[in-house]
Scaffold this motif. Structure first.
Motif, PDB file in Angstrom:
ATOM      1  N   LEU A 485       0.856  -1.193   0.000  1.00  0.00           N
ATOM      2  CA  LEU A 485       0.000   0.000   0.000  1.00  0.00           C
ATOM      3  C   LEU A 485       0.886   1.235   0.000  1.00  0.00           C
ATOM      4  CD1 LEU A 485      -1.983  -2.245   1.109  1.00  0.00           C
ATOM      5  CD2 LEU A 485      -3.113  -0.396   2.351  1.00  0.00           C
ATOM      6  N   THR A 486       0.555   2.202  -0.846  1.00  0.00           N
ATOM      7  CA  THR A 486       1.297   3.469  -0.882  1.00  0.00           C
ATOM      8  C   THR A 486       0.325   4.634  -0.784  1.00  0.00           C
ATOM      9  OG1 THR A 486       1.238   3.477  -3.309  1.00  0.00           O
ATOM     10  CG2 THR A 486       3.193   2.528  -2.261  1.00  0.00           C
ATOM     11  N   TRP A 487       0.812   5.739  -0.214  1.00  0.00           N
ATOM     12  CA  TRP A 487       0.002   6.956  -0.092  1.00  0.00           C
ATOM     13  C   TRP A 487       0.916   8.145   0.180  1.00  0.00           C
ATOM     14  CZ3 TRP A 487       1.052   3.590   3.730  1.00  0.00           C
ATOM     15  CH2 TRP A 487       1.386   4.093   4.979  1.00  0.00           C
ATOM     16  N   ASN A 488       0.401   9.313  -0.034  1.00  0.00           N
ATOM     17  CA  ASN A 488       1.133  10.550   0.240  1.00  0.00           C
ATOM     18  C   ASN A 488       0.537  11.239   1.459  1.00  0.00           C
ATOM     19  OD1 ASN A 488       3.060  10.571  -1.936  1.00  0.00           O
ATOM     20  ND2 ASN A 488       1.346  10.998  -3.321  1.00  0.00           N
ATOM     21  N   ALA A 489       1.420  11.734   2.334  1.00  0.00           N
ATOM     22  CA  ALA A 489       0.973  12.410   3.559  1.00  0.00           C
ATOM     23  C   ALA A 489       1.475  13.854   3.566  1.00  0.00           C
ATOM     24  CB  ALA A 489       1.499  11.669   4.784  1.00  0.00           C
ATOM     25  N   ASN A 490       0.643  14.761   4.023  1.00  0.00           N
ATOM     26  CA  ASN A 490       1.021  16.178   4.107  1.00  0.00           C
ATOM     27  C   ASN A 490       1.841  16.480   5.361  1.00  0.00           C
ATOM     28  OD1 ASN A 490      -0.348  16.838   1.723  1.00  0.00           O
ATOM     29  ND2 ASN A 490      -2.296  17.014   2.828  1.00  0.00           N
ATOM     30  N   ASN A 491       1.742  15.565   6.348  1.00  0.00           N
ATOM     31  CA  ASN A 491       2.495  15.782   7.584  1.00  0.00           C
ATOM     32  C   ASN A 491       2.780  14.445   8.260  1.00  0.00           C
ATOM     33  OD1 ASN A 491       0.068  15.072   9.145  1.00  0.00           O
ATOM     34  ND2 ASN A 491      -0.685  17.081   8.474  1.00  0.00           N
ATOM     35  N   ARG A 494       0.007   9.834  13.119  1.00  0.00           N
ATOM     36  CA  ARG A 494      -0.428   8.443  13.186  1.00  0.00           C
ATOM     37  C   ARG A 494      -1.616   8.247  12.254  1.00  0.00           C
ATOM     38  NH1 ARG A 494      -1.674   4.676  18.499  1.00  0.00           N
ATOM     39  NH2 ARG A 494      -3.747   5.634  18.441  1.00  0.00           N
ATOM     40  N   ILE A 495      -1.635   7.106  11.548  1.00  0.00           N
ATOM     41  CA  ILE A 495      -2.670   6.852  10.555  1.00  0.00           C
ATOM     42  C   ILE A 495      -3.131   5.403  10.635  1.00  0.00           C
ATOM     43  CG2 ILE A 495      -0.967   6.288   8.770  1.00  0.00           C
ATOM     44  CD1 ILE A 495      -2.882   7.521   6.710  1.00  0.00           C
ATOM     45  N   MET A 496      -4.372   5.198  10.290  1.00  0.00           N
ATOM     46  CA  MET A 496      -4.945   3.854  10.254  1.00  0.00           C
ATOM     47  C   MET A 496      -4.782   3.285   8.847  1.00  0.00           C
ATOM     48  SD  MET A 496      -8.886   2.843  11.109  1.00  0.00           S
ATOM     49  CE  MET A 496      -8.801   3.656  12.708  1.00  0.00           C
ATOM     50  N   ILE A 497      -4.158   2.099   8.734  1.00  0.00           N
ATOM     51  CA  ILE A 497      -3.935   1.457   7.439  1.00  0.00           C
ATOM     52  C   ILE A 497      -5.012   0.392   7.224  1.00  0.00           C
ATOM     53  CG2 ILE A 497      -2.248   0.300   5.959  1.00  0.00           C
ATOM     54  CD1 ILE A 497      -1.310   2.992   7.027  1.00  0.00           C
ATOM     55  N   PRO A 498      -5.784   0.431   6.131  1.00  0.00           N
ATOM     56  CA  PRO A 498      -6.923  -0.478   5.931  1.00  0.00           C
ATOM     57  C   PRO A 498      -6.526  -1.904   5.532  1.00  0.00           C
ATOM     58  CG  PRO A 498      -6.692   0.924   4.026  1.00  0.00           C
ATOM     59  CD  PRO A 498      -5.666   1.394   5.010  1.00  0.00           C
ATOM     60  N   ILE A 499      -5.772  -2.538   6.393  1.00  0.00           N
ATOM     61  CA  ILE A 499      -5.409  -3.944   6.215  1.00  0.00           C
ATOM     62  C   ILE A 499      -5.624  -4.662   7.544  1.00  0.00           C
ATOM     63  CG2 ILE A 499      -3.751  -3.664   4.318  1.00  0.00           C
ATOM     64  CD1 ILE A 499      -1.522  -3.539   6.370  1.00  0.00           C
ATOM     65  N   ILE A 500      -5.666  -5.981   7.505  1.00  0.00           N
ATOM     66  CA  ILE A 500      -5.866  -6.793   8.701  1.00  0.00           C
ATOM     67  C   ILE A 500      -4.587  -7.572   8.988  1.00  0.00           C
ATOM     68  CG2 ILE A 500      -7.263  -8.585   9.792  1.00  0.00           C
ATOM     69  CD1 ILE A 500      -8.817  -6.020   9.141  1.00  0.00           C
ATOM     70  N   THR A 501      -4.115  -7.491  10.221  1.00  0.00           N
ATOM     71  CA  THR A 501      -2.885  -8.179  10.595  1.00  0.00           C
ATOM     72  C   THR A 501      -3.161  -9.264  11.635  1.00  0.00           C
ATOM     73  OG1 THR A 501      -2.428  -6.466  12.253  1.00  0.00           O
ATOM     74  CG2 THR A 501      -1.382  -6.222  10.090  1.00  0.00           C
ATOM     75  N   TYR A 502      -2.413 -10.354  11.497  1.00  0.00           N
ATOM     76  CA  TYR A 502      -2.474 -11.475  12.427  1.00  0.00           C
ATOM     77  C   TYR A 502      -1.093 -11.639  13.058  1.00  0.00           C
ATOM     78  CZ  TYR A 502      -6.744 -12.430   9.780  1.00  0.00           C
ATOM     79  OH  TYR A 502      -7.970 -12.307   9.174  1.00  0.00           O
ATOM     80  N   GLY A 532       5.229  13.088   2.965  1.00  0.00           N
ATOM     81  CA  GLY A 532       5.599  12.645   1.624  1.00  0.00           C
ATOM     82  C   GLY A 532       5.058  11.253   1.332  1.00  0.00           C
ATOM     83  N   THR A 533       5.805  10.492   0.544  1.00  0.00           N
ATOM     84  CA  THR A 533       5.362   9.156   0.123  1.00  0.00           C
ATOM     85  C   THR A 533       5.640   8.116   1.207  1.00  0.00           C
ATOM     86  OG1 THR A 533       5.787   9.702  -2.198  1.00  0.00           O
ATOM     87  CG2 THR A 533       5.582   7.366  -1.642  1.00  0.00           C
ATOM     88  N   ASN A 534       4.648   7.271   1.446  1.00  0.00           N
ATOM     89  CA  ASN A 534       4.779   6.189   2.420  1.00  0.00           C
ATOM     90  C   ASN A 534       4.417   4.860   1.761  1.00  0.00           C
ATOM     91  OD1 ASN A 534       4.960   7.410   5.468  1.00  0.00           O
ATOM     92  ND2 ASN A 534       3.866   8.790   4.087  1.00  0.00           N
ATOM     93  N   THR A 535       5.102   3.802   2.213  1.00  0.00           N
ATOM     94  CA  THR A 535       4.863   2.460   1.668  1.00  0.00           C
ATOM     95  C   THR A 535       4.772   1.441   2.802  1.00  0.00           C
ATOM     96  OG1 THR A 535       6.103   2.992  -0.343  1.00  0.00           O
ATOM     97  CG2 THR A 535       5.721   0.663   0.120  1.00  0.00           C
ATOM     98  N   VAL A 536       3.730   0.658   2.768  1.00  0.00           N
ATOM     99  CA  VAL A 536       3.562  -0.448   3.721  1.00  0.00           C
ATOM    100  C   VAL A 536       3.474  -1.747   2.936  1.00  0.00           C
ATOM    101  CG1 VAL A 536       1.830  -1.585   5.178  1.00  0.00           C
ATOM    102  CG2 VAL A 536       2.550   0.720   5.700  1.00  0.00           C
ATOM    103  N   THR A 537       4.190  -2.763   3.419  1.00  0.00           N
ATOM    104  CA  THR A 537       4.126  -4.087   2.802  1.00  0.00           C
ATOM    105  C   THR A 537       3.643  -5.093   3.837  1.00  0.00           C
ATOM    106  OG1 THR A 537       5.983  -3.529   1.354  1.00  0.00           O
ATOM    107  CG2 THR A 537       5.415  -5.855   1.544  1.00  0.00           C
ATOM    108  N   LEU A 538       2.687  -5.928   3.422  1.00  0.00           N
ATOM    109  CA  LEU A 538       2.122  -6.939   4.309  1.00  0.00           C
ATOM    110  C   LEU A 538       2.358  -8.324   3.718  1.00  0.00           C
ATOM    111  CD1 LEU A 538       0.227  -7.574   6.802  1.00  0.00           C
ATOM    112  CD2 LEU A 538      -1.671  -7.505   5.159  1.00  0.00           C
ATOM    113  N   GLN A 539       2.828  -9.237   4.562  1.00  0.00           N
ATOM    114  CA  GLN A 539       3.036 -10.621   4.124  1.00  0.00           C
ATOM    115  C   GLN A 539       2.727 -11.572   5.274  1.00  0.00           C
ATOM    116  OE1 GLN A 539       7.038 -11.759   3.057  1.00  0.00           O
ATOM    117  NE2 GLN A 539       6.341 -13.448   1.765  1.00  0.00           N
ATOM    118  N   PHE A 540       1.985 -12.629   4.977  1.00  0.00           N
ATOM    119  CA  PHE A 540       1.691 -13.643   5.988  1.00  0.00           C
ATOM    120  C   PHE A 540       2.797 -14.689   5.942  1.00  0.00           C
ATOM    121  CE2 PHE A 540      -0.183 -17.373   7.843  1.00  0.00           C
ATOM    122  CZ  PHE A 540      -1.033 -16.885   8.836  1.00  0.00           C
TER     123      PHE A 540
END
Length: 575
Positions: A485-491, A494-502, A532-540
């Protein structure tokens, strides 16, 4: 010519069942409609995810990367995994939801109808009677619910007659056909776990009678172990994944329902799922009365099948004490959910009894009585047939109205462009529908805060934290089943990422693997974004032994398919 004539004669019942299925589905065919019922979006998400995995050859047995808002949640590993891939393959081949629905509707009707026909023929030789009770079976209970609402219990209903066939053979032959039993239980296990338990429980009385009468008990027990081992090997992917997740995570149970409200009721012009139409109920009552009154003369098998079916029908109905039962055994609210599920067994048991009784009565009656009996059975056939066809026409017509969807249960987001929804159901991009119609589904979400969390996962939280946030992020599926998941932030905040983690989820934020992070009650991570640009990677991350078991289960199925293919080829060579 004799071989052709024999082949045609053997094919006639299947042709008749195909024609019945066609008439049941003519509304969809005529209106070119797609019926989006109560469970459609749940299963469409599951099957689409499997289809994309197959198309991209990028597999993730646990983590959902394409369906369910690309949230990474676990669904298929807990719910008919190989069946999901089978349907995914169908969707990938057929290319659209409309074609997929037509094909799978035919499959359910043909599998269930042919099974009921074979069951009726097993106990009495008249094909006409067998076809009449088959027509009734194809129009009542759960079997039509795949066509009308996409309830997966329909597949259990379609397979149920085959289980009863094996049960009757146990009673008659005093032995079990272990290979067929193991294969049947393995197939249903890959489709629907609850149906597996219901069918297994159904066979217990047949088995104990067989054990009592058998002259070779040691061989019977050995054959039983063979069937159990076969089923265990072919379903290793299911029991291993369920146990693994249950022991390492707190997984939300399916939503609880009132058992009393979901028990069988009498319907004036309804005969699917929750209702039994008067004419069908009356013929069942007559059947029960007949075998009790004639118990010394009627076939013993007919007597016990009818008593057994009537008992199960009573358990499935609102006459049973479901309210106190739910208070005593509250786990049934989430695990059984609907007592009407038991009709997948009650209906074929009672209908096969009806077939036996009608056959016996026609043999011993004069012409007037024969005509009356045949006329009564034909009336029940029509009474069961008409409401089903009418329901299909009503739902098909709704598709062309502003509503489009046949069911709006738990739907939280729908495109205002209804023509776009219709196009997505017929178009070659099935994933478009999943973005136009979104449904909150709380099943199998993790429960992080078990002290303050309700017993069922909060579907409202999933709606707010995943569905409404999904469109704010760019999603990309990476090799090895990773989700980015990638997104741009103005500042920085803390943000909520719309994924589910186990507990097995590996989460990487801007190149750094996170070992500790805050989570909501349903496992949605709360992370600190940078400007700026943010990247989250999720892997089970699954253990090697789990991968080994999955490979073992796949290998067992491949060996089975090879063995069955060889048997078919040998049979064709001999003929």
């Amino acid at each position: 010519m004799k071989k052709i004539a024999k082949l045609l004669d053997n094919a006639l019942p299947l042709i008749a069942i195909t024609c019945i299925a066609f008439f049941l589905m003519q509304a969809q065919i005529v209106y070119r409609s797609v019926i989006i019922g109560s469970d459609a979006m749940f299963h469409f998400n599951r099957f689409y995810d499997a289809a994309k995995q197959l198309q991209n050859f990028n597999f993730s047995f646990f983590q959902t990367n394409y369906g369910f808002q690309q949230s990474g949640r676990i669904i298929n590993a807990m719910y008919g995994p190989f069946f999901a891939y089978f349907n995914g393959l169908l969707l990938a081949i057929l290319g659209s939801w409309s074609r997929y629905q037509i094909v799978t509707n035919f499959m359910v009707y043909l599998i269930g109808g042919y099974g009921m026909y074979k069951l009726a023929i097993l106990v009495q030789p008249k094909r006409q009677i067998a076809l009449l009770v088959t027509t009734i079976f194809m129009n009542i209970g759960w079997l039509p619910r795949w066509h009308l609402a996409q309830n997966l219990n329909s597949w259990g209903a379609a397979i149920a007659p085959y289980a009863i066939i094996l049960g009757i053979k146990m009673v008659r032959q005093h032995k079990i056909e272990w290979f067929k039993l193991g294969l049947l239980m393995s197939i249903i296990a890959q489709i629907h776990i609850l149906s597996t338990l219901i069918l297994a429980a159904t066979l217990i009385p047949f088995y104990f009678y067989c054990l009592k009468k058998s002259q070779t008990k040691q061989r019977l027990i050995l054959d039983t172990l063979k069937a159990v081992l076969m089923t265990t090997a072919l379903s290793a992917n299911i029991w291993a994944s369920i146990l693994y997740l249950k022991f390492t995570n707190t997984i939300a149970a399916p939503a609880p329902f009132s058992l009393a409200d979901n028990a069988l009721k009498i319907g004036v012009f309804k005969n699917t799922r929750d209702y039994i139409i008067y004419s069908v109920l009356i013929i069942f009552i007559f059947q029960l009365g007949f075998v009790i009154k004639q118990r010394t003369q009627v076939d013993k098998l007919n007597f016990w099948l009818t008593i057994y079916g009537a008992l199960v029908l009573y358990l499935s109905s609102s006459l049973f004490f479901w309210m106190p039962i739910q208070k005593l055994l509250p786990f049934l609210a989430s695990n059984l959910q609907f007592p009407v599920r038991l009709t997948i067994i009650a209906y074929p048991l009672l209908l096969v009894g009806v077939a036996m009784s009608v056959h016996a009565l026609l043999q011993d009656s004069n012409n007037i009585k024969r005509h009356l009996i045949t006329g009564a059975l034909l009336f029940v056939v029509m009474e069961s047939f008409v409401p089903n066809v009418t329901d299909a026409f009503e739902r098909s017509e709704k598709y062309h109205t502003y509503e489009v969807l046949s069911s709006w249960s738990a739907v939280v987001s729908v495109s205002q462009n209804r023509q776009e929804i219709r196009h997505s159901l017929h178009g070659k991009y099935p994933g478009q529908l999943l973005q136009l119609v979104e449904k909150r589904i709380p099943d199998y979400l993790p429960q992080i805060d078990t002290k303050n969390h309700a017993k069922k996962a909060n579907s409202k939280l999933y709606q707010e934290q995943v569905i409404y946030q999904y469109h704010l992020f760019n999603h990309k599926v990476l090799p090895n089943g990773k989700l980015q998941l990638t997104w741009n932030a103005n500042n920085s905040s803390r943000i909520m990422i719309p994924i589910i983690t186990y507990k097995q989820s590996r989460l990487t934020l801007n190149g750094k693997v996170l070992t500790h992070y805050a989570q909501t009650k349903i496992g949605v991570p709360l992370l600190h974004q940078q400007k700026g640009t943010n990247t989250v990677t999720l892997q089970f991350i699954q253990p090697k032994w789990m991968t080994g078991l999955l490979c073992f289960s796949i290998l067992m199925w491949l060996i089975l398919f090879g063995f069955l293919a060889q048997k078919v080829l040998n049979k064709l060579k001999k003929s």
